[in-house]
Design a protein around this motif. Sequence first.
Motif, PDB file in Angstrom:
ATOM      1  N   LEU A  46       0.837  -1.206   0.000  1.00  0.00           N
ATOM      2  CA  LEU A  46       0.000   0.000   0.000  1.00  0.00           C
ATOM      3  C   LEU A  46       0.869   1.252   0.000  1.00  0.00           C
ATOM      4  CD1 LEU A  46      -2.867   1.233   0.204  1.00  0.00           C
ATOM      5  CD2 LEU A  46      -2.627   1.151   2.700  1.00  0.00           C
ATOM      6  N   SER A  47       0.666   2.084  -1.000  1.00  0.00           N
ATOM      7  CA  SER A  47       1.363   3.381  -1.081  1.00  0.00           C
ATOM      8  C   SER A  47       0.739   4.360  -0.103  1.00  0.00           C
ATOM      9  CB  SER A  47       1.250   3.934  -2.510  1.00  0.00           C
ATOM     10  OG  SER A  47       1.446   5.334  -2.533  1.00  0.00           O
ATOM     11  N   ASN A  48       1.592   5.004   0.701  1.00  0.00           N
ATOM     12  CA  ASN A  48       1.042   5.963   1.660  1.00  0.00           C
ATOM     13  C   ASN A  48       0.379   7.146   0.952  1.00  0.00           C
ATOM     14  OD1 ASN A  48       3.482   7.016   0.765  1.00  0.00           O
ATOM     15  ND2 ASN A  48       4.114   7.785   2.758  1.00  0.00           N
ATOM     16  N   TRP A  49       0.951   7.555  -0.201  1.00  0.00           N
ATOM     17  CA  TRP A  49       0.332   8.666  -0.932  1.00  0.00           C
ATOM     18  C   TRP A  49      -0.983   8.243  -1.574  1.00  0.00           C
ATOM     19  CZ3 TRP A  49       1.048  13.646  -0.550  1.00  0.00           C
ATOM     20  CH2 TRP A  49       2.261  14.121  -0.034  1.00  0.00           C
ATOM     21  N   PHE A  50      -1.104   7.000  -2.005  1.00  0.00           N
ATOM     22  CA  PHE A  50      -2.384   6.507  -2.504  1.00  0.00           C
ATOM     23  C   PHE A  50      -3.412   6.528  -1.382  1.00  0.00           C
ATOM     24  CE2 PHE A  50      -5.486   3.113  -2.996  1.00  0.00           C
ATOM     25  CZ  PHE A  50      -6.020   3.411  -4.236  1.00  0.00           C
ATOM     26  N   LEU A  51      -3.004   6.060  -0.198  1.00  0.00           N
ATOM     27  CA  LEU A  51      -3.927   6.054   0.941  1.00  0.00           C
ATOM     28  C   LEU A  51      -4.364   7.475   1.285  1.00  0.00           C
ATOM     29  CD1 LEU A  51      -5.444   4.707   3.242  1.00  0.00           C
ATOM     30  CD2 LEU A  51      -3.324   4.771   4.600  1.00  0.00           C
ATOM     31  N   TYR A  52      -3.426   8.421   1.260  1.00  0.00           N
ATOM     32  CA  TYR A  52      -3.781   9.817   1.562  1.00  0.00           C
ATOM     33  C   TYR A  52      -4.858  10.323   0.607  1.00  0.00           C
ATOM     34  CZ  TYR A  52      -3.476  14.904   1.385  1.00  0.00           C
ATOM     35  OH  TYR A  52      -3.796  16.249   1.353  1.00  0.00           O
ATOM     36  N   HIS A  53      -4.657  10.107  -0.699  1.00  0.00           N
ATOM     37  CA  HIS A  53      -5.648  10.582  -1.670  1.00  0.00           C
ATOM     38  C   HIS A  53      -6.966   9.809  -1.546  1.00  0.00           C
ATOM     39  CE1 HIS A  53      -3.018  13.403  -3.618  1.00  0.00           C
ATOM     40  NE2 HIS A  53      -2.087  12.478  -3.802  1.00  0.00           N
ATOM     41  N   LEU A  54      -6.880   8.538  -1.193  1.00  0.00           N
ATOM     42  CA  LEU A  54      -8.087   7.755  -0.988  1.00  0.00           C
ATOM     43  C   LEU A  54      -8.889   8.300   0.200  1.00  0.00           C
ATOM     44  CD1 LEU A  54      -9.844   5.295  -1.637  1.00  0.00           C
ATOM     45  CD2 LEU A  54      -8.298   3.901  -0.243  1.00  0.00           C
ATOM     46  N   LEU A  55      -8.191   8.667   1.269  1.00  0.00           N
ATOM     47  CA  LEU A  55      -8.872   9.258   2.427  1.00  0.00           C
ATOM     48  C   LEU A  55      -9.495  10.608   2.069  1.00  0.00           C
ATOM     49  CD1 LEU A  55      -6.301   8.479   5.284  1.00  0.00           C
ATOM     50  CD2 LEU A  55      -8.405   7.241   4.726  1.00  0.00           C
ATOM     51  N   GLN A  56      -8.793  11.389   1.261  1.00  0.00           N
ATOM     52  CA  GLN A  56      -9.333  12.666   0.812  1.00  0.00           C
ATOM     53  C   GLN A  56     -10.621  12.443   0.011  1.00  0.00           C
ATOM     54  OE1 GLN A  56      -7.713  16.211   0.796  1.00  0.00           O
ATOM     55  NE2 GLN A  56      -7.245  15.218   2.723  1.00  0.00           N
ATOM     56  N   HIS A  57     -10.584  11.461  -0.863  1.00  0.00           N
ATOM     57  CA  HIS A  57     -11.766  11.144  -1.679  1.00  0.00           C
ATOM     58  C   HIS A  57     -12.921  10.643  -0.808  1.00  0.00           C
ATOM     59  CE1 HIS A  57     -14.245   9.557  -4.891  1.00  0.00           C
ATOM     60  NE2 HIS A  57     -14.200   8.348  -4.337  1.00  0.00           N
ATOM     61  N   SER A  58     -12.603  10.006   0.313  1.00  0.00           N
ATOM     62  CA  SER A  58     -13.623   9.366   1.158  1.00  0.00           C
ATOM     63  C   SER A  58     -14.180  10.296   2.234  1.00  0.00           C
ATOM     64  CB  SER A  58     -13.025   8.117   1.821  1.00  0.00           C
ATOM     65  OG  SER A  58     -12.525   7.220   0.854  1.00  0.00           O
ATOM     66  N   LYS A  59     -13.876  11.583   2.171  1.00  0.00           N
ATOM     67  CA  LYS A  59     -14.364  12.522   3.193  1.00  0.00           C
ATOM     68  C   LYS A  59     -15.881  12.474   3.399  1.00  0.00           C
ATOM     69  CE  LYS A  59     -11.067  16.249   3.898  1.00  0.00           C
ATOM     70  NZ  LYS A  59     -10.846  17.701   3.758  1.00  0.00           N
ATOM     71  N   PRO A  60     -16.681  12.411   2.321  1.00  0.00           N
ATOM     72  CA  PRO A  60     -18.135  12.334   2.547  1.00  0.00           C
ATOM     73  C   PRO A  60     -18.537  11.150   3.425  1.00  0.00           C
ATOM     74  CG  PRO A  60     -17.678  12.865   0.257  1.00  0.00           C
ATOM     75  CD  PRO A  60     -16.359  12.509   0.888  1.00  0.00           C
ATOM     76  N   LEU A  61     -17.842  10.017   3.256  1.00  0.00           N
ATOM     77  CA  LEU A  61     -18.117   8.841   4.083  1.00  0.00           C
ATOM     78  C   LEU A  61     -17.817   9.147   5.545  1.00  0.00           C
ATOM     79  CD1 LEU A  61     -18.621   5.808   4.645  1.00  0.00           C
ATOM     80  CD2 LEU A  61     -16.223   5.413   4.026  1.00  0.00           C
ATOM     81  N   PHE A  62     -16.658   9.731   5.823  1.00  0.00           N
ATOM     82  CA  PHE A  62     -16.281  10.028   7.208  1.00  0.00           C
ATOM     83  C   PHE A  62     -17.244  11.031   7.843  1.00  0.00           C
ATOM     84  CE2 PHE A  62     -11.913   9.137   5.336  1.00  0.00           C
ATOM     85  CZ  PHE A  62     -11.941   7.804   5.735  1.00  0.00           C
ATOM     86  N   GLU A  63     -17.658  12.018   7.059  1.00  0.00           N
ATOM     87  CA  GLU A  63     -18.582  13.017   7.599  1.00  0.00           C
ATOM     88  C   GLU A  63     -19.930  12.394   7.945  1.00  0.00           C
ATOM     89  OE1 GLU A  63     -18.516  15.881   4.489  1.00  0.00           O
ATOM     90  OE2 GLU A  63     -16.563  16.716   5.075  1.00  0.00           O
ATOM     91  N   ARG A  64     -20.377  11.421   7.144  1.00  0.00           N
ATOM     92  CA  ARG A  64     -21.646  10.743   7.433  1.00  0.00           C
ATOM     93  C   ARG A  64     -21.553   9.879   8.677  1.00  0.00           C
ATOM     94  NH1 ARG A  64     -21.709   9.402   2.011  1.00  0.00           N
ATOM     95  NH2 ARG A  64     -21.406   7.206   2.542  1.00  0.00           N
ATOM     96  N   MET A  65     -20.378   9.293   8.904  1.00  0.00           N
ATOM     97  CA  MET A  65     -20.226   8.366  10.023  1.00  0.00           C
ATOM     98  C   MET A  65     -20.015   9.075  11.354  1.00  0.00           C
ATOM     99  SD  MET A  65     -20.783   5.583   8.575  1.00  0.00           S
ATOM    100  CE  MET A  65     -20.548   4.632  10.082  1.00  0.00           C
ATOM    101  N   ALA A  66     -19.692  10.359  11.322  1.00  0.00           N
ATOM    102  CA  ALA A  66     -19.446  11.103  12.556  1.00  0.00           C
ATOM    103  C   ALA A  66     -20.755  11.361  13.282  1.00  0.00           C
ATOM    104  CB  ALA A  66     -18.745  12.422  12.247  1.00  0.00           C
ATOM    105  N   THR A  67     -20.752  11.157  14.586  1.00  0.00           N
ATOM    106  CA  THR A  67     -21.944  11.366  15.398  1.00  0.00           C
ATOM    107  C   THR A  67     -21.599  12.231  16.608  1.00  0.00           C
ATOM    108  OG1 THR A  67     -21.532   9.333  16.655  1.00  0.00           O
ATOM    109  CG2 THR A  67     -22.958   9.154  14.713  1.00  0.00           C
ATOM    110  N   GLY A  68     -22.630  12.807  17.200  1.00  0.00           N
ATOM    111  CA  GLY A  68     -22.433  13.648  18.384  1.00  0.00           C
ATOM    112  C   GLY A  68     -23.132  14.971  18.211  1.00  0.00           C
TER     113      GLY A  68
END
Length: 419
Positions: free
Chosen positions: A331-353
């Motif tokens: 796994l390329s760390n830079w690939f993972l970074y861009h993948l996490l950037q692309h997945s922001k909508p997912l993280f925002e949906r999963m956040a609660t509080g």
Amino acid sequence: MKSSIAAGSGSALVPERRFPEVQDTAVWETAPGNELFQQVSNRKAPPGLPILAITQEHGAIPRDMIDYNVSVTEKSLETYKEVRPGDFIISLRSFQGGIEFSEYHGICSPAYVILRKRGRLCGAFYRQYFKSHAFIQQLTRNLEGLRDGKMISYKQFSELQLLKPAFPEQQKIATCLESLDTLIAAQRRKLEALSAHKEGLMQQLFPQEGKTQPRLRFPEFEGAEKWEEKHLEGLAKRGSGHTPKKSMPEYYDGGIKWVSLADSKRLDQGLISKTAIEISDKGIKNSSAVLHKAGSVLISRDAGVGKSAIMASPMAVSQHFIVWTCDDRRLSNWFLYHLLQHSKPLFERMATGSTIKTIGLQFFINLRFRIPSRPEQQRIADCLTSLDDLIAAETQKSETLKIHKKGLMQQLFPRIGED
């Protein structure tokens, strides 16, 4: 040449920089605000005019042109004031951002004070002047003691001493600064286009939610194996962080970079190389904080949820972050970074509080992504990183233009009250 001015009306002064054509012309004068601008309060505007929002970013602008969700009753509209093109409006927060300008014919809340030029004045000059550092400081000085959010009155404005150079010099300064504004606006549009291009490219290079393959693959991988769904923990070592006791000064300022919520603005920019706070070896040894390897990828799990970065050097993090140290063979760390950037909508949906939204640890433990082969990861990462580098370079150009304009304004507008 340094500026010099006495406090009273009609006093003369000279700016630090003047254009050659006016170098030997009359010195500048000042005049009270009420001699240059009158207050207007016409509550019988023609029907059908747009309601104006008063913003520091856009000045006075029709509400339907921006994201502005404040409703107004028909009864309230009866009290709204007419604003003509060329009018100035004292903002509710004028002492933080100057006095706003309107290019539009519309109506605005009766809470605002509308100013209209008296006599022969260059509106474009005063549009720039009211945003200058010299005027903002003068305005702040005269409004000292007012609570944040309280608007100044016309009486207070009328007592301000305003710069009044000769009309041709007003025009010259306005033309110069507006040309810089044109460059800054063009640079901003270029940045917006690059950012939109990157966003569109990411949408095609990564599979959409529910899809097994991306819509776009580089030619050399068009016939390659399909992307496989994999458990992130099988490709990278997950880590976390901690905050050493703040009551122990020896745990801090020891040269070990420590990513905390104070570094939110440093995230989402690829590498993170500096942190607002540093901790010490003692801080590491006497807490659950861990020193993660350079190249590790971090993500915020709350307060800016989904923001990510790659560590430029070994760093520790607070408990608000999750860290992955990639197995570089898989796994390329830079690939993972861009993948996490692309997945922001997912993280925002999963956040609660209710107060601060956060993502529970179990979500990250279970996190799975569709991943291509290691060479395809690298190709995608190189493409997006190159685009990020271009955006960063263009952002720097934009900031340089803004700094240049700010410095020029400080030379073109003398400060009233300085010797």
